[in-house]
Design a protein around this motif. Structure first.
Motif, PDB file in Angstrom:
ATOM      1  N   TYR A   2      24.557  54.313   5.772  1.00  0.00           N
ATOM      2  CA  TYR A   2      25.671  54.520   6.701  1.00  0.00           C
ATOM      3  C   TYR A   2      26.832  53.573   6.455  1.00  0.00           C
ATOM      4  N   ARG A   3      26.578  52.383   5.923  1.00  0.00           N
ATOM      5  CA  ARG A   3      27.662  51.435   5.626  1.00  0.00           C
ATOM      6  C   ARG A   3      28.429  51.822   4.362  1.00  0.00           C
ATOM      7  N   GLY A   4      27.826  52.659   3.534  1.00  0.00           N
ATOM      8  CA  GLY A   4      28.454  53.103   2.297  1.00  0.00           C
ATOM      9  C   GLY A   4      27.885  52.395   1.093  1.00  0.00           C
ATOM     10  N   PRO A   5      27.579  53.149   0.049  1.00  0.00           N
ATOM     11  CA  PRO A   5      27.071  52.538  -1.181  1.00  0.00           C
ATOM     12  C   PRO A   5      28.146  51.693  -1.866  1.00  0.00           C
ATOM     13  N   LEU A   6      27.729  50.607  -2.476  1.00  0.00           N
ATOM     14  CA  LEU A   6      28.646  49.731  -3.199  1.00  0.00           C
ATOM     15  C   LEU A   6      29.475  50.515  -4.210  1.00  0.00           C
ATOM     16  N   SER A   7      28.852  51.452  -4.908  1.00  0.00           N
ATOM     17  CA  SER A   7      29.574  52.221  -5.934  1.00  0.00           C
ATOM     18  C   SER A   7      30.758  52.980  -5.353  1.00  0.00           C
ATOM     19  N   VAL A   8      30.639  53.476  -4.133  1.00  0.00           N
ATOM     20  CA  VAL A   8      31.753  54.191  -3.487  1.00  0.00           C
ATOM     21  C   VAL A   8      32.932  53.249  -3.287  1.00  0.00           C
ATOM     22  N   PHE A   9      32.660  52.058  -2.798  1.00  0.00           N
ATOM     23  CA  PHE A   9      33.732  51.098  -2.574  1.00  0.00           C
ATOM     24  C   PHE A   9      34.372  50.646  -3.888  1.00  0.00           C
ATOM     25  N   LEU A  10      33.554  50.362  -4.887  1.00  0.00           N
ATOM     26  CA  LEU A  10      34.105  49.910  -6.165  1.00  0.00           C
ATOM     27  C   LEU A  10      34.980  50.991  -6.795  1.00  0.00           C
ATOM     28  N   THR A  11      34.549  52.235  -6.730  1.00  0.00           N
ATOM     29  CA  THR A  11      35.339  53.350  -7.265  1.00  0.00           C
ATOM     30  C   THR A  11      36.654  53.502  -6.507  1.00  0.00           C
ATOM     31  N   ALA A  12      36.658  53.163  -5.224  1.00  0.00           N
ATOM     32  CA  ALA A  12      37.873  53.257  -4.405  1.00  0.00           C
ATOM     33  C   ALA A  12      38.786  52.039  -4.562  1.00  0.00           C
ATOM     34  N   GLY A  13      38.433  51.130  -5.473  1.00  0.00           N
ATOM     35  CA  GLY A  13      39.298  50.001  -5.773  1.00  0.00           C
ATOM     36  C   GLY A  13      39.012  48.723  -5.011  1.00  0.00           C
ATOM     37  N   PHE A  14      37.871  48.648  -4.336  1.00  0.00           N
ATOM     38  CA  PHE A  14      37.478  47.430  -3.645  1.00  0.00           C
ATOM     39  C   PHE A  14      36.867  46.466  -4.657  1.00  0.00           C
ATOM     40  N   ALA A  15      36.905  45.186  -4.337  1.00  0.00           N
ATOM     41  CA  ALA A  15      36.280  44.160  -5.172  1.00  0.00           C
ATOM     42  C   ALA A  15      35.179  43.471  -4.375  1.00  0.00           C
ATOM     43  N   GLU A  16      34.120  43.096  -5.069  1.00  0.00           N
ATOM     44  CA  GLU A  16      33.038  42.350  -4.429  1.00  0.00           C
ATOM     45  C   GLU A  16      33.523  40.945  -4.111  1.00  0.00           C
ATOM     46  N   ILE A  17      33.289  40.512  -2.862  1.00  0.00           N
ATOM     47  CA  ILE A  17      33.723  39.191  -2.413  1.00  0.00           C
ATOM     48  C   ILE A  17      32.544  38.238  -2.275  1.00  0.00           C
ATOM     49  N   SER A  18      31.469  38.709  -1.623  1.00  0.00           N
ATOM     50  CA  SER A  18      30.307  37.839  -1.415  1.00  0.00           C
ATOM     51  C   SER A  18      29.089  38.685  -1.088  1.00  0.00           C
ATOM     52  N   ARG A  19      27.917  38.028  -1.149  1.00  0.00           N
ATOM     53  CA  ARG A  19      26.647  38.639  -0.773  1.00  0.00           C
ATOM     54  C   ARG A  19      25.905  37.678   0.130  1.00  0.00           C
ATOM     55  N   THR A  20      25.339  38.231   1.207  1.00  0.00           N
ATOM     56  CA  THR A  20      24.475  37.396   2.045  1.00  0.00           C
ATOM     57  C   THR A  20      23.021  37.618   1.663  1.00  0.00           C
ATOM     58  N   ASN A  21      22.752  38.686   0.938  1.00  0.00           N
ATOM     59  CA  ASN A  21      21.438  38.952   0.354  1.00  0.00           C
ATOM     60  C   ASN A  21      21.637  39.975  -0.763  1.00  0.00           C
ATOM     61  N   ASP A  22      20.547  40.441  -1.357  1.00  0.00           N
ATOM     62  CA  ASP A  22      20.671  41.364  -2.485  1.00  0.00           C
ATOM     63  C   ASP A  22      21.313  42.695  -2.115  1.00  0.00           C
ATOM     64  N   ARG A  23      21.137  43.121  -0.878  1.00  0.00           N
ATOM     65  CA  ARG A  23      21.585  44.467  -0.481  1.00  0.00           C
ATOM     66  C   ARG A  23      22.968  44.526   0.147  1.00  0.00           C
ATOM     67  N   TRP A  24      23.369  43.523   0.924  1.00  0.00           N
ATOM     68  CA  TRP A  24      24.631  43.583   1.663  1.00  0.00           C
ATOM     69  C   TRP A  24      25.728  42.876   0.883  1.00  0.00           C
ATOM     70  N   VAL A  25      26.793  43.624   0.603  1.00  0.00           N
ATOM     71  CA  VAL A  25      27.874  43.105  -0.233  1.00  0.00           C
ATOM     72  C   VAL A  25      29.202  43.248   0.517  1.00  0.00           C
ATOM     73  N   LEU A  26      29.853  42.146   0.791  1.00  0.00           N
ATOM     74  CA  LEU A  26      31.185  42.194   1.390  1.00  0.00           C
ATOM     75  C   LEU A  26      32.168  42.585   0.299  1.00  0.00           C
ATOM     76  N   VAL A  27      32.930  43.637   0.551  1.00  0.00           N
ATOM     77  CA  VAL A  27      33.925  44.124  -0.400  1.00  0.00           C
ATOM     78  C   VAL A  27      35.293  44.116   0.278  1.00  0.00           C
ATOM     79  N   ARG A  28      36.349  44.028  -0.557  1.00  0.00           N
ATOM     80  CA  ARG A  28      37.698  43.942  -0.006  1.00  0.00           C
ATOM     81  C   ARG A  28      38.680  44.663  -0.918  1.00  0.00           C
ATOM     82  N   LYS A  29      39.670  45.258  -0.268  1.00  0.00           N
ATOM     83  CA  LYS A  29      40.783  45.871  -0.993  1.00  0.00           C
ATOM     84  C   LYS A  29      42.078  45.419  -0.346  1.00  0.00           C
ATOM     85  N   HIS A  30      42.954  44.822  -1.162  1.00  0.00           N
ATOM     86  CA  HIS A  30      44.284  44.432  -0.691  1.00  0.00           C
ATOM     87  C   HIS A  30      45.193  45.645  -0.835  1.00  0.00           C
ATOM     88  N   LEU A  31      45.978  45.889   0.198  1.00  0.00           N
ATOM     89  CA  LEU A  31      46.866  47.057   0.177  1.00  0.00           C
ATOM     90  C   LEU A  31      48.292  46.640  -0.178  1.00  0.00           C
TER      91      LEU A  31
END
Length: 186
Positions: free
Chosen positions: A157-186
């Motif tokens: 439900y939060r969205g797969p990492l691949s979807v965000f990366l394809t949409a131009g987001f960048a990985e910022i940090s991880r609190t564990n192996d599964r949860w990845v904070l991603v960001r896109k500057h507009l």
């Protein structure tokens, strides 16, 4: 061709159709990140449904975007200012130095419409909607499915990492192996 647009006051029936009558979306109605602790514990399917209906119909800024295949609603993405999501603000998975960021919290794509790239279209539409509302940054807490042998659709439900990366987001940090904070500057 899929069209993504804001879920404004006239879109409640379409939002309800995407959420359906069974499963997690039909219980949560994208209220999980808007409620914390006892508020969430006390929430019911009916109160969550009522609250999302009110957010769609009455809020100055719609609480998300819908994807349409022709006239048929086929997907939902919750997106809004970080400050409208108390659970996000408090979560270690969402630690950020961009307190005014907008966040994408949830994707809902009903069975029968999955595996067609709709989450990617919804992410792009959510970014464009945030941009149209003056957002400078959009973040998400993506699911890295490469770290698990199997991930259920309910866990996406939060969205797969691949979807965000394809949409131009960048990985910022991880609190564990599964949860990845991603960001896109507009």
């Amino acid at each position: 061709m899929v069209e993504v647009r804001a879920a404004g006051p006239d879109a409640w029936a379409d939002v309800a159709a995407v959420m359906g009558e069974r499963g997690d979306p039909a219980r949560c109605f994208c209220q999980y990140f808007r409620l914390r602790g006892q508020q969430w514990d006390a929430a019911t399917r009916d109160t969550n449904r009522r609250d999302l209906r009110n957010q769609v119909r009455k809020d100055d800024v719609p609480p998300g975007v819908l994807a349409y295949d022709g006239r048929t609603p086929v997907g939902w993405c919750a997106v809004g200012p970080r400050s409208s999501y108390p659970r996000v603000v408090a979560s270690p998975n969402w630690r950020t130095d961009h307190k005014d960021a907008w966040v994408i919290t949830c994707f809902v794509v009903p069975v029968g419409h999955r595996r067609q790239g709709l989450a990617g279209e919804l992410a792009l539409g959510a970014v464009e909607f945030a941009r149209s509302q003056g957002a400078a940054v959009v973040e998400g807490c993506a699911v890295d499915i490469s770290t698990a042998s199997r991930t259920s659709s309910a866990d996406l439900y939060r969205g797969p990492l691949s979807v965000f990366l394809t949409a131009g987001f960048a990985e910022i940090s991880r609190t564990n192996d599964r949860w990845v904070l991603v960001r896109k500057h507009l």
